[in-house]
Design an enzyme around this catalytic site. Structure first.
Site, PDB file in Angstrom:
ATOM      1  N   TYR A  22     138.564  97.080  32.420  1.00  0.00           N
ATOM      2  CA  TYR A  22     137.197  96.560  32.446  1.00  0.00           C
ATOM      3  C   TYR A  22     137.126  95.302  31.592  1.00  0.00           C
ATOM      4  O   TYR A  22     137.725  95.246  30.512  1.00  0.00           O
ATOM      5  CB  TYR A  22     136.239  97.629  31.905  1.00  0.00           C
ATOM      6  N   ASP A  36     127.111  87.667  22.230  1.00  0.00           N
ATOM      7  CA  ASP A  36     126.866  88.050  23.623  1.00  0.00           C
ATOM      8  C   ASP A  36     125.418  87.743  24.004  1.00  0.00           C
ATOM      9  O   ASP A  36     124.603  88.644  24.175  1.00  0.00           O
ATOM     10  CB  ASP A  36     127.170  89.540  23.792  1.00  0.00           C
ATOM     11  N   ASP A  63     132.037  92.419  33.894  1.00  0.00           N
ATOM     12  CA  ASP A  63     130.655  92.146  33.506  1.00  0.00           C
ATOM     13  C   ASP A  63     130.239  90.786  34.073  1.00  0.00           C
ATOM     14  O   ASP A  63     130.953  89.801  33.932  1.00  0.00           O
ATOM     15  CB  ASP A  63     130.616  92.126  31.975  1.00  0.00           C
ATOM     16  N   ASP A  65     126.883  89.811  33.493  1.00  0.00           N
ATOM     17  CA  ASP A  65     125.621  89.561  32.795  1.00  0.00           C
ATOM     18  C   ASP A  65     124.439  89.629  33.772  1.00  0.00           C
ATOM     19  O   ASP A  65     124.285  90.600  34.490  1.00  0.00           O
ATOM     20  CB  ASP A  65     125.677  88.228  32.049  1.00  0.00           C
ATOM     21  N   HIS A  90     129.335  94.132  37.605  1.00  0.00           N
ATOM     22  CA  HIS A  90     127.994  94.683  37.388  1.00  0.00           C
ATOM     23  C   HIS A  90     127.051  93.574  36.933  1.00  0.00           C
ATOM     24  O   HIS A  90     127.436  92.651  36.212  1.00  0.00           O
ATOM     25  CB  HIS A  90     127.992  95.882  36.436  1.00  0.00           C
ATOM     26  N   GLU A  92     122.926  92.948  35.567  1.00  0.00           N
ATOM     27  CA  GLU A  92     121.912  93.703  34.837  1.00  0.00           C
ATOM     28  C   GLU A  92     120.505  93.157  35.049  1.00  0.00           C
ATOM     29  O   GLU A  92     120.327  91.999  35.452  1.00  0.00           O
ATOM     30  CB  GLU A  92     122.249  93.738  33.355  1.00  0.00           C
ATOM     31  N   CYS A 100     122.892  92.361  23.926  1.00  0.00           N
ATOM     32  CA  CYS A 100     123.703  93.568  24.036  1.00  0.00           C
ATOM     33  C   CYS A 100     122.800  94.734  24.420  1.00  0.00           C
ATOM     34  O   CYS A 100     121.677  94.871  23.916  1.00  0.00           O
ATOM     35  CB  CYS A 100     124.383  93.856  22.692  1.00  0.00           C
ATOM     36  N   ARG A 138     123.366  97.457  36.757  1.00  0.00           N
ATOM     37  CA  ARG A 138     123.103  97.996  35.419  1.00  0.00           C
ATOM     38  C   ARG A 138     121.615  97.883  35.129  1.00  0.00           C
ATOM     39  O   ARG A 138     121.016  96.824  35.333  1.00  0.00           O
ATOM     40  CB  ARG A 138     123.901  97.227  34.379  1.00  0.00           C
ATOM     41  N   GLU A 168     122.385 101.980  31.200  1.00  0.00           N
ATOM     42  CA  GLU A 168     122.746 101.543  29.848  1.00  0.00           C
ATOM     43  C   GLU A 168     121.858 102.187  28.785  1.00  0.00           C
ATOM     44  O   GLU A 168     120.674 102.436  29.001  1.00  0.00           O
ATOM     45  CB  GLU A 168     122.650 100.020  29.754  1.00  0.00           C
ATOM     46  N   ASN A 195     128.980 104.144  29.883  1.00  0.00           N
ATOM     47  CA  ASN A 195     129.432 103.209  28.850  1.00  0.00           C
ATOM     48  C   ASN A 195     129.650 103.966  27.547  1.00  0.00           C
ATOM     49  O   ASN A 195     128.705 104.451  26.932  1.00  0.00           O
ATOM     50  CB  ASN A 195     128.387 102.108  28.655  1.00  0.00           C
TER      51      ASN A 195
END
Length: 277
Positions: A22, A36, A63, A65, A90, A92, A100, A138, A168, A195
Site C-alpha cells: 500500500y 499530509d 492513496d 487523496d 482510494h 476520499e 490526516c 474512503r 476511516e 486502516n
C-alpha cells in the site's frame, strides 16, 4: 498490506512474503519532508507507484487523496495510477486541503459531489482497464457526522460504482463490525478496507480480528516509516553523543544483505528486483 513509501521498502515487503502493499499519502509526503495536507503533485505519486511496483512486482493500492482536483483530474488520476502499475486507488470525501483521517477539524464535501467523482473514476476504470482496477471510496464521516453517516455515505458511494469502501477513523471493533455487516447487507460482494494506523482514533486490532469481521484487506500505512525513522533517530543520536556508529551496527543491514535485497551482485548483469527470474 504493509505500507511501502519507496521501492526499497516494497522490495523487502515482497521478500518477506507479503502478497500486496500500500502507498500512503501520509508516508510519502513525510518521506519528502512535508505534512499530509495535499502538497505533493499527481506526478510525485505516480513516480512512487512506479518505483514500488517495479521494485517489488506486488499489486498495490495507492492513496489518491481527494483526486487531485475535480472531475477531469479524477479521471486523469485513474489513468495515470493504472499506467504506473497500481492495482487500485482510494479517493476520499474530505474538502481540500485535506487532513490526516485521524485528526479532528476535518470538513466533508457534499455526498452528491463525491458520488460524481466516484462515477467519473468508475467510468474511467472501465475504459482504461476493462474494470480490472479497484476504485475504493474512503469516507471520513465517522469523525465529522457520525457512524450512521459513514454508512449512508458508503452506500451511496457503492451505488455510484465504488468496488471497495474504506471507513476511516472507526474507534473500536464494534464499529468495524457494525459497518461491515451493514455494507455487506447492502451489497454482498463489496470489498472492505480497514486502516490499522498507530497513534490515531483506532486502537490496535489484530489482523485475524479484521479477517473474522470480513474485511478484504488491512493497511498499515505509516508503520514502516515510523519504525525506520525511529531507528534513524537512534543512530544519529548515538553518533552525535559518541562520535561513532558502533552502537547501531547490529541494527543495520550488512552490505551483503542490502545488495541481496537489491538483487545486485557486483560484476553481474542487474535487473529490477521485481522481475521474475
Amino acid at each position: 498490506m504493509p505500507g511501502s513509501f519507496n521501492g526499497l521498502v516494497a522490495r523487502m515487503t515482497s521478500d518477506l512474503g507479503f502478497n500486496a502493499t500500500y502507498l500512503s499519502g501520509a508516508a510519502l509526503t513525510a518521506s519528502r519532508g512535508v505534512p499530509d495536507i495535499g502538497l505533493l503533485s499527481l506526478e510525485a505519486f505516480t513516480q512512487a507507484i512506479e518505483d514500488i511496483y517495479h521494485s517489488s512486482g506486488l499489486p498495490l493500492i495507492a492513496d489518491a487523496d481527494t483526486g487531485f482536483g475535480e472531475g477531469e483530474m479524477c479521471a486523469k488520476t485513474v489513468w495515470q495510477y493504472s499506467k504506473a502499475g497500481a492495482a487500485g486507488l482510494h479517493i476520499e470525501d474530505q474538502q481540500f486541503p485535506k487532513r490526516c483521517g485521524h485528526l479532528d477539524g476535518k470538513s466533508l464535501i457534499a455526498v452528491e459531489d463525491m458520488v460524481k467523482k466516484i462515477e467519473i473514476c468508475a467510468d474511467t476504470r472501465d475504459k482504461c482497464s476493462n474494470g480490472d482496477f479497484i476504485i475504493c471510496a474512503r469516507t471520513d464521516a465517522r469523525g465529522v457526522e457520525g457512524i450512521e453517516s459513514t454508512l449512508s455515505r458508503s452506500k451511496a458511494y457503492i451505488d455510484a460504482g465504488a468496488d471497495m469502501i474504506f471507513p476511516e477513523g472507526l474507534e473500536n471493533v464494534a464499529e468495524f463490525e457494525y459497518v461491515a455487516q451493514n455494507l455487506r447487507s447492502h451489497k454482498p460482494g463489496v470489498f472492505l478496507l480497514a486502516n490499522m494506523t498507530e497513534f490515531g482514533k483506532t486502537p490496535l486490532i489484530n489482523f485475524s480480528e479484521f479477517e473474522r469481521m470480513g474485511y478484504s484487506c488491512v493497511i498499515y500505512p505509516v508503520s514502516t516509516l515510523r519504525v525506520a525513522m525511529g531507528a534513524v533517530a537512534g543512530m544519529l543520536q548515538g553518533l552525535k553523543e559518541t562520535g561513532s556508529v558502533e552502537g547501531s551496527i547490529d541494527k543495520m543491514l550488512t552490505r551483503k544483505e542490502l545488495y541481496g535485497l537489491l538483487n545486485y551482485t557486483p560484476g553481474k548483469e542487474w535487473m529490477y528486483p521485481g522481475t521474475k527470474k
